[in-house]
Scaffold this motif. Structure first.
Motif, PDB file in Angstrom:
ATOM      1  N   CYS A 189      81.417  12.944 -60.207  1.00 54.41           N
ATOM      2  CA  CYS A 189      82.319  11.830 -59.965  1.00 54.41           C
ATOM      3  C   CYS A 189      82.696  11.846 -58.485  1.00 54.41           C
ATOM      4  CB  CYS A 189      83.560  12.007 -60.834  1.00 54.41           C
ATOM      5  SG  CYS A 189      84.848  10.783 -60.621  1.00 54.41           S
ATOM      6  N   ALA A 190      82.840  10.658 -57.894  1.00 52.94           N
ATOM      7  CA  ALA A 190      83.167  10.580 -56.485  1.00 52.94           C
ATOM      8  C   ALA A 190      84.100   9.406 -56.221  1.00 52.94           C
ATOM      9  CB  ALA A 190      81.891  10.438 -55.652  1.00 52.94           C
ATOM     10  N   ALA A 191      84.908   9.541 -55.179  1.00 55.02           N
ATOM     11  CA  ALA A 191      85.871   8.508 -54.808  1.00 55.02           C
ATOM     12  C   ALA A 191      85.798   8.235 -53.313  1.00 55.02           C
ATOM     13  CB  ALA A 191      87.285   8.947 -55.177  1.00 55.02           C
ATOM     14  N   THR A 192      86.046   6.984 -52.953  1.00 52.89           N
ATOM     15  CA  THR A 192      86.098   6.632 -51.545  1.00 52.89           C
ATOM     16  C   THR A 192      87.490   6.872 -50.983  1.00 52.89           C
ATOM     17  OG1 THR A 192      86.697   4.342 -52.041  1.00 52.89           O
ATOM     18  CG2 THR A 192      84.341   4.843 -51.837  1.00 52.89           C
ATOM     19  N   THR A 193      87.583   6.760 -49.694  1.00 54.25           N
ATOM     20  CA  THR A 193      88.880   6.790 -49.032  1.00 54.25           C
ATOM     21  C   THR A 193      89.687   5.571 -49.457  1.00 54.25           C
ATOM     22  OG1 THR A 193      87.919   7.954 -47.145  1.00 54.25           O
ATOM     23  CG2 THR A 193      90.015   6.835 -46.776  1.00 54.25           C
ATOM     24  N   LEU A 194      90.993   5.711 -49.521  1.00 58.67           N
ATOM     25  CA  LEU A 194      91.869   4.636 -49.947  1.00 58.67           C
ATOM     26  C   LEU A 194      91.620   3.354 -49.149  1.00 58.67           C
ATOM     27  CD1 LEU A 194      94.310   4.073 -51.845  1.00 58.67           C
ATOM     28  CD2 LEU A 194      95.779   4.596 -49.881  1.00 58.67           C
ATOM     29  N   GLY A 195      91.414   2.245 -49.875  1.00 60.71           N
ATOM     30  CA  GLY A 195      91.244   0.956 -49.226  1.00 60.71           C
ATOM     31  C   GLY A 195      89.836   0.663 -48.748  1.00 60.71           C
ATOM     32  N   THR A 196      88.890   1.529 -49.049  1.00 59.46           N
ATOM     33  CA  THR A 196      87.512   1.305 -48.625  1.00 59.46           C
ATOM     34  C   THR A 196      86.588   1.280 -49.824  1.00 59.46           C
ATOM     35  OG1 THR A 196      86.900   3.644 -48.361  1.00 59.46           O
ATOM     36  CG2 THR A 196      87.979   2.561 -46.491  1.00 59.46           C
ATOM     37  N   CYS A 197      85.434   0.656 -49.614  1.00 62.02           N
ATOM     38  CA  CYS A 197      84.433   0.649 -50.674  1.00 62.02           C
ATOM     39  C   CYS A 197      83.073   0.448 -50.047  1.00 62.02           C
ATOM     40  CB  CYS A 197      84.707  -0.440 -51.703  1.00 62.02           C
ATOM     41  SG  CYS A 197      83.661  -0.277 -53.161  1.00 62.02           S
ATOM     42  N   GLY A 198      82.585   1.496 -49.411  1.00 56.12           N
ATOM     43  CA  GLY A 198      81.263   1.422 -48.820  1.00 56.12           C
ATOM     44  C   GLY A 198      80.356   2.422 -49.485  1.00 56.12           C
ATOM     45  N   ASN A 199      79.520   3.030 -48.695  1.00 56.87           N
ATOM     46  CA  ASN A 199      78.590   4.029 -49.230  1.00 56.87           C
ATOM     47  C   ASN A 199      79.044   5.448 -48.927  1.00 56.87           C
ATOM     48  OD1 ASN A 199      76.712   2.204 -50.384  1.00 56.87           O
ATOM     49  ND2 ASN A 199      75.911   1.769 -48.339  1.00 56.87           N
ATOM     50  N   VAL A 200      80.238   5.594 -48.395  1.00 55.01           N
ATOM     51  CA  VAL A 200      80.746   6.915 -48.062  1.00 55.01           C
ATOM     52  C   VAL A 200      81.775   7.322 -49.093  1.00 55.01           C
ATOM     53  CG1 VAL A 200      81.944   8.318 -46.355  1.00 55.01           C
ATOM     54  CG2 VAL A 200      80.343   6.537 -45.609  1.00 55.01           C
ATOM     55  N   TYR A 201      81.500   8.407 -49.778  1.00 60.68           N
ATOM     56  CA  TYR A 201      82.412   8.933 -50.778  1.00 60.68           C
ATOM     57  C   TYR A 201      82.997  10.236 -50.254  1.00 60.68           C
ATOM     58  CZ  TYR A 201      80.738   5.299 -53.813  1.00 60.68           C
ATOM     59  OH  TYR A 201      80.449   4.066 -54.338  1.00 60.68           O
ATOM     60  N   THR A 202      84.299  10.234 -50.119  1.00 63.71           N
ATOM     61  CA  THR A 202      84.988  11.333 -49.464  1.00 63.71           C
ATOM     62  C   THR A 202      85.341  12.457 -50.428  1.00 63.71           C
ATOM     63  OG1 THR A 202      85.937   9.733 -47.928  1.00 63.71           O
ATOM     64  CG2 THR A 202      86.969  11.904 -48.000  1.00 63.71           C
TER      65      THR A 202
END
Length: 120
Positions: A95-108
């Protein structure tokens, strides 16, 4: 955000499993959430993603029509329902989540993974 997956296991081909991703430490609201998988000797691939509105989803071709991603922001949880499982679905699922307020291809943020095995 800390992510903990559960629900993996071994299931016969054609069977179903449900994976759960419980988040803590911060909210999953306004984050894109995704499930990835990695099989031995293969690269990690994204199998499903869900936008923070809960209605916009993406699926890899290999799982389209068989897997369903959903989220419950009130419970800070993301789900992956897997049906008609195949031996090629065998992998560690993350499971992976992005940085708050973002939705790109980078999962932090990433969980430790849960193993799914479908014997051939």
């Amino acid at each position: 955000v800390q992510l903990v997956e559960s629900g993996g296991g071994s299931v016969q081909a054609g069977g179903s499993l449900g994976l759960y991703c419980a988040a803590s430490g911060d909210t999953i609201r306004r984050r894109c959430m995704a499930w990835f998988r990695q099989a031995p000797g293969k690269e990690r691939e994204r199998v499903a993603r869900i936008l923070w509105d809960g209605t916009n989803t993406f699926y890899a071709d290999a799982v389209k029509g068989r897997f369903t991603i959903s989220r419950d922001d009130a419970k800070n949880t993301v789900y992956l329902q897997m049906n008609s499982l195949k031996p090629e679905d065998t992998a560690m699922y993350f499971c992976a989540a992005t940085t708050l307020g973002t939705c790109g291809n980078v999962y932090t943020y990433w969980g430790q993974g849960t193993q799914v095995t479908v014997p051939s």
